[in-house]
Design a protein around this motif. Structure first.
Motif, short mmCIF file in Angstrom:
data_model
loop_
_atom_site.label_atom_id
_atom_site.label_comp_id
_atom_site.label_asym_id
_atom_site.label_seq_id
_atom_site.Cartn_x
_atom_site.Cartn_y
_atom_site.Cartn_z
N GLU A 282 -9.03 16.03 -0.24
CA GLU A 282 -8.30 15.03 0.53
C GLU A 282 -8.09 13.80 -0.36
N PRO A 283 -6.94 13.11 -0.23
CA PRO A 283 -6.70 11.91 -1.03
C PRO A 283 -7.81 10.88 -0.80
N ILE A 284 -8.20 10.21 -1.87
CA ILE A 284 -9.26 9.22 -1.79
C ILE A 284 -8.71 7.93 -1.19
N ASP A 285 -9.40 7.39 -0.20
CA ASP A 285 -9.05 6.09 0.35
C ASP A 285 -9.86 5.05 -0.41
N ILE A 286 -9.24 4.45 -1.44
CA ILE A 286 -9.94 3.52 -2.31
C ILE A 286 -10.48 2.33 -1.53
N GLU A 287 -9.67 1.80 -0.62
CA GLU A 287 -10.11 0.62 0.14
C GLU A 287 -11.34 0.93 0.98
N ALA A 288 -11.38 2.14 1.55
CA ALA A 288 -12.56 2.53 2.33
C ALA A 288 -13.77 2.71 1.41
N SER A 326 -1.05 8.14 -16.29
CA SER A 326 -2.05 8.98 -15.62
C SER A 326 -2.72 8.23 -14.46
N LEU A 327 -2.47 6.92 -14.38
CA LEU A 327 -3.08 6.11 -13.33
C LEU A 327 -2.14 5.85 -12.16
N PHE A 328 -0.85 5.69 -12.46
CA PHE A 328 0.12 5.34 -11.42
C PHE A 328 1.34 6.24 -11.47
N GLU A 329 1.85 6.56 -10.29
CA GLU A 329 3.14 7.23 -10.19
C GLU A 329 4.22 6.20 -10.48
N GLY A 334 -0.17 -1.25 -5.64
CA GLY A 334 -1.45 -1.16 -4.94
C GLY A 334 -2.48 -0.44 -5.79
N PHE A 335 -3.52 0.07 -5.14
CA PHE A 335 -4.60 0.73 -5.87
C PHE A 335 -4.15 2.10 -6.41
N SER A 336 -4.61 2.41 -7.60
CA SER A 336 -4.42 3.74 -8.16
C SER A 336 -5.40 4.71 -7.50
N ASP A 337 -4.99 5.98 -7.38
CA ASP A 337 -5.91 6.99 -6.85
C ASP A 337 -7.01 7.31 -7.86
N SER A 338 -6.80 6.94 -9.11
CA SER A 338 -7.81 7.18 -10.14
C SER A 338 -8.87 6.09 -10.09
N ARG A 339 -10.11 6.46 -10.32
CA ARG A 339 -11.19 5.50 -10.39
C ARG A 339 -12.31 6.11 -11.21
N PHE A 340 -13.20 5.29 -11.72
CA PHE A 340 -14.35 5.76 -12.48
C PHE A 340 -15.61 5.26 -11.78
N MET A 341 -16.57 6.16 -11.62
CA MET A 341 -17.79 5.80 -10.89
C MET A 341 -19.03 6.25 -11.65
N ASP A 342 -20.09 5.46 -11.54
CA ASP A 342 -21.40 5.91 -11.98
C ASP A 342 -22.38 5.61 -10.84
N ASP A 343 -23.66 5.61 -11.13
CA ASP A 343 -24.64 5.43 -10.05
C ASP A 343 -24.57 4.05 -9.41
N ASP A 344 -24.08 3.06 -10.18
CA ASP A 344 -24.13 1.68 -9.68
C ASP A 344 -22.77 1.03 -9.48
N ASN A 345 -21.74 1.51 -10.19
CA ASN A 345 -20.47 0.80 -10.20
C ASN A 345 -19.27 1.68 -9.88
N ILE A 346 -18.19 1.02 -9.45
CA ILE A 346 -16.90 1.68 -9.24
C ILE A 346 -15.84 0.86 -9.97
N LEU A 347 -15.14 1.50 -10.89
CA LEU A 347 -14.09 0.82 -11.66
C LEU A 347 -12.74 1.27 -11.12
N VAL A 348 -11.89 0.31 -10.68
CA VAL A 348 -10.63 0.66 -10.04
C VAL A 348 -9.46 -0.09 -10.70
N PHE A 349 -8.24 0.41 -10.40
CA PHE A 349 -7.02 -0.13 -10.98
C PHE A 349 -6.04 -0.50 -9.87
N SER A 350 -5.32 -1.59 -10.08
CA SER A 350 -4.32 -2.01 -9.11
C SER A 350 -3.07 -2.50 -9.85
N ARG A 351 -1.89 -2.26 -9.26
CA ARG A 351 -0.65 -2.74 -9.86
C ARG A 351 0.18 -3.45 -8.79
N ASP A 352 0.71 -4.64 -9.13
CA ASP A 352 1.51 -5.37 -8.15
C ASP A 352 3.00 -5.08 -8.32
#
Length: 366
Positions: A282-288, A326-329, A334-352
């Motif tokens: 299912e598509p990731i809801d970044i905001e959630a 590879s990050l944006f169509e 808004g937020f890219s569906d791509s993100r990077f995660m580890d045990d403590d952090n979430i790295l996200v991308f946004s384009r206006d």
């Protein structure tokens, strides 16, 4: 000629020479200085020109020797707390290489390589499928002799390297450190960076030809050239970054064509399964996803793609280079569906709407 003029001339001769005095000459010079001190009672605050130059020669020789005397692969593994790997590099199966390449501001030395089953104290999860692993050891230093920045230096996060195996006959984008279940460890000692690279066993490809590449970014398609007809891989000499490439002198008889083909098919099957699972997700809801996370204000950076469409992001231990395609169509905001995660952090991308890309890191609320 006055003393200070003699000193200038002699200093210039010493500093411009490529030759280094051997240990016996150093000892003779030191002894001579000691004898002259005893015989003439030289004032400690007034050394003769010859004594000053002698001291300089000894000092430069010792400095050059310290830079040249690298740790051995065995010692590097010991420094990483891996006694098993230390024993492996001291065994008959280890291959000593000691090849050095100078690329840009760095001198890169491939010291040795060893392959085997359960030779490291630190087990990789891939060993459950591919029991044999390959480990290589490298040393990286500055050409000008200045020390590599350690973890206390602000420049530490700005200098990154990636070591990867390549296989002759296979495009580097298909077989590399990531697809071959790789890993890395490193530390700084006496101003030199020592690195180990591990991956699935590459000796099974020895009859085809093997390479070890060292790059400053995972930009394989630009840093290296692949000849589809011959299978040869070579450096792109027009590439502006670091792209060292070493031919591995591994005995071709260690290769196993059937095992190598079986390995490749296993990788391909795993990739197909992964792609199929991704399609069914299912598509990731970044905001959630970020709802219960906390934005780290100092992590927020606006980034500008370079001429090749790549963006760079550096924050704390995070170092990232990514292709915006590879990050944006096309036209996506808004937020890219791509993100990077580890045990403590979430790295996200946004384009206006103006095309400005913002990268930011959130702390998970565990």
């Amino acid at each position: 000629m006055k003393d200070f003029e003699k000193l200038d001339k002699m200093l210039w001769q010493v500093l411009s020479s490529d030759n280094e005095p051997d240990d016996s000459l150093n000892r003779k010079i030191i002894n001579k200085i000691g004898e002259r001190n005893r015989m003439k009672g030289i004032n400690k605050r007034r050394l003769s020109v010859s004594a000053m130059v002698a001291i300089l020669i000894v000092a430069t020789s010792i400095s050059a020797f310290a830079a040249w005397k690298l740790l051995t692969p065995k010692e590097i593994a010991e420094n990483l707390g891996d006694n098993g790997l230390s024993l492996a590099f001291d065994g008959e199966g280890a291959v000593s290489i000691d090849q050095t390449q100078t690329i840009g501001d760095y001198k890169i030395t491939l010291m040795g390589i060893v392959s085997g089953k359960e030779i490291s104290d630190f087990k990789h999860s891939a060993e459950e499928i591919f029991p044999n692993r390959t480990y290589s050891v490298l040393a990286i230093s500055k050409v000008d002799g200045t020390p590599m920045p350690d973890s206390r230096d602000p420049l530490y996060d700005e200098i990154s390297f990636l070591v990867s195996p390549f296989i002759k006959g296979h495009h580097p984008k298909d077989l590399n450190i990531f697809t071959m279940n790789g890993g890395a460890s490193w530390f700084i000692k006496d101003g030199i960076m020592y690195r180990t690279m591990e991956c699935d066993d590459i000796e099974i490809f020895a009859d085809r030809g093997l390479y070890i590449a060292v790059m400053d970014n995972f930009d394989i398609t630009n840093a290296y050239k692949f000849n589809a007809e011959t299978g040869e891989i070579s450096r792109n000499t027009d590439y502006e970054g670091i792209n060292a490439l070493f031919d591995l002198p591994i005995d071709p008889s260690k290769g196993n064509y059937e095992e190598a083909e079986k390995y490749i098919q296993t990788l391909l099957k795993g990739q197909e399964t992964s792609d199929e699972e991704s399609m069914n997700e299912e598509p990731i809801d970044i905001e959630a996803l970020l709802k219960d996370a906390v934005l780290i204000p100092e992590s927020v950076q606006k980034v500008v793609p370079d001429k090749e469409g790549m963006i760079n992001y550096y924050f704390a231990e995070h170092k990232l280079k990514a292709d915006i395609n590879s990050l944006f169509e096309e036209g996506q905001v808004g937020f890219s569906d791509s993100r990077f995660m580890d045990d403590d952090n979430i790295l996200v991308f946004s384009r206006d709407a103006d095309g400005v890309i913002t990268v930011m890191t959130y702390r998970k609320n565990n």
